[in-house]
Design an enzyme around this catalytic site. Structure first.
Site, PDB file in Angstrom:
ATOM      1  N   ASP A 113     -19.210  76.262 -15.632  1.00  0.00           N
ATOM      2  CA  ASP A 113     -18.289  75.949 -16.875  1.00  0.00           C
ATOM      3  C   ASP A 113     -16.582  75.831 -15.069  1.00  0.00           C
ATOM      4  O   ASP A 113     -15.985  76.447 -16.000  1.00  0.00           O
ATOM      5  CB  ASP A 113     -18.137  77.065 -17.257  1.00  0.00           C
ATOM      6  N   GLU A 121     -17.502  73.831 -28.415  1.00  0.00           N
ATOM      7  CA  GLU A 121     -17.004  75.045 -27.471  1.00  0.00           C
ATOM      8  C   GLU A 121     -15.745  74.752 -26.125  1.00  0.00           C
ATOM      9  O   GLU A 121     -16.530  73.119 -26.261  1.00  0.00           O
ATOM     10  CB  GLU A 121     -18.026  76.276 -27.375  1.00  0.00           C
TER      11      GLU A 121
END
Length: 492
Positions: free
Chosen positions: A24, A189
């Site tokens: 991420d 997302e």
């Protein structure tokens, strides 16, 4: 067929810029300097932060969340804790916004610092923004906008919302509203919002963080929309391809000092037989970005990534631990450090460091009884216990623990324990070894190294253990305190 084991060094499409469990990624630039942060889940200190001047070579300069006031432990279970976030710089101050899913009902967390190496501020909670993967951005009037994926553990993902927020208090300035719902793939997302030219862009992660993972993008004239999706979505994916890197997505854009554009994103390097097993977790990769008709185009092989310096020797003589060292629960406060004897980890605790290479060896000089292990989580690990004059190899798979090798020590003040990951024989399935690697557990005796066990590495992979993390090396034992005088790690 077997997935490739070797990758060509240097190609940015297959060589990570931050290898090992660093998922991420989020990046920002300040002048000629770049700063990158990644998620860390249950591990503390949390959110490693890195510095670079070229986007290719990165040095960890610290961790963002270094106190339990910033990062509430909660249940401390594997793959909970701190998930994805966004790192930005504005008016001389760094902002980092993230979610602690172990305290999800407290909303998003904003911390700030003038120096990305820290210290970072106490957290400000955006309590009305319940969900994950928050982004922070500022509109043309200087209003702070927070965009996040609405999520809870009862229903999962819901949609993506945005709201103007006072970052000093976490108060929403008006009710949140839904923005782009994504391209139609599941799990829209990881939003990142950018003002680029005359457009506002929303860059998403979609498809789930497994083999269907991808990046998609939409644009609008205003940050609240309405948004139009890119006709070429997904703009980044490796799904249904025979490449050494898969699960690519969750990207973040950055404009370089020369005015070009680049992106960081996550990917995995699966190995072994079908379905492929990735052991190091999700890693950070770099892509070039071109612009065509106002849309970003990922050019993943644009850069040449130099060989990384992942090896280290740690003798624990410094008063403070290097920022690479983390714990899966608790804090570092009860890890004793003595320049004369090394580091002592109390019972039931672990002191961990990420594994960053596909083939590697690690040696621990243990003083007295203790344990050295490679693990994904408490239910999936291989270790060597030094206890009562013996070296004992233990495999834990799915929580079931079994002794797989025992040998007598030769005596002495310290015992050297070696864990090693080796590539298996290269043969085609079904005759070949399906393991992504072999984990060799050894200890050193007066007459040389003694092999205790050679174990299938797939049981320490995400495909078996599940979750969002990767392998770590750990000093510590449930049964006894462990003292390590020295840890050596090097790629093979």
């Amino acid at each position: 067929m077997l997935n490739p084991i070797a990758v060509t060094p240097g190609n940015s499409s297959i060589t990570p810029i931050v290898p090992g469990f660093h998922p991420d990624p989020t990046v920002c630039r300040v002048g000629d300097d770049y700063y990158l942060a990644t998620s860390s889940f249950e591990y503390f200190p949390a959110v490693p932060v890195f510095h670079s001047t070229d986007l290719l070579t990165w040095t960890q300069i610290g961790n963002i969340l270094t106190t339990r006031e910033q990062f509430v432990e909660g249940e401390g279970r594997p793959s909970l804790g701190v998930w994805a976030g966004t790192l930005r710089h504005r008016d001389g101050r760094f902002y980092y916004i993230t979610t602690n899913v172990s305290d999800i009902d407290s909303g998003q967390i904003i911390v700030t610092a003038t120096d990305p190496a820290g210290p970072w501020s106490e957290p400000v909670h955006v309590r009305d923004a319940i969900g994950i993967d928050p982004d922070i951005c500022w509109d043309d009037d200087g209003t702070c906008l927070v965009t996040w994926h609405r999520f809870n553990f009862d229903v999962g993902g819901i949609d993506v919302h945005q709201a103007p927020v006072d970052p000093s208090t976490g108060e929403m300035l008006k009710p949140s509203y839904e923005v782009w719902s994504g391209s139609g793939l599941p799990s829209a997302e990881g939003p990142h919002l950018y003002r680029i030219g005359e457009w506002w862009y929303l860059l998403y992660a979609e498809g789930g963080t497994e083999r269907g993972h991808c990046a998609t993008v939409a644009r609008a004239r205003r940050p609240e929309g309405p948004y139009e999706g890119c006709p070429a979505n997904p703009v980044l994916t490796r799904r249904s391809t025979n490449t050494p890197v898969h699960n690519t997505g969750h990207a973040d854009l950055v404009q370089t000092a020369s005015g070009d554009w680049a992106a960081v994103y996550l990917g995995v390097r699966p190995r072994g037989g079908t379905p492929g097993f990735h052991m190091l977790g999700r890693e950070t990769f770099l892509s070039g970005i071109d612009w065509e008709d106002g849309w970003p185009v990922f050019v993943t092989d644009r850069y040449t990534v130099p060989e990384g310096l992942t090896g280290f020797v740690e003798d624990f003589v410094d008063a403070d631990l290097q920022p690479r060292w983390v714990v899966p629960s608790g804090t570092l406060d009860d890890i004793e450090r003595d320049p004369a004897t090394g580091v002592t980890v109390p019972p039931t605790r672990r002191l961990c460091v990420r594994v960053r290479d596909l083939s590697w060896e690690a040696i621990a000089d243990l003083v007295g009884d203790g344990s050295f292990e490679v693990r994904i989580d408490p239910l999936h690990n291989y270790r060597v216990d030094v206890v009562d004059g013996e070296a004992v190899a233990v495999a834990t798979i799915g929580g079931r623990e079994q002794t797989v090798g025992v040998a007598a020590l030769s005596g002495g003040e310290a015992t050297r324990v070696r864990l090693r990951a080796e590539a298996p024989p290269r043969q085609e399935v079904p005759l070949g070894v399906p393991a992504p690697d072999l984990i060799v557990l050894e200890f050193e005796r007066a007459d040389g190294w003694v092999e205790l066990a050679r174990l299938d590495g797939r049981y320490l992979s995400t495909e078996v253990a599940s979750g969002f993390t990767g392998r770590v090396l750990a000093v510590g034992s449930d049964a006894r305190a462990t003292t390590a005088r020295r840890i050596e790690y090097r790629p093979l």
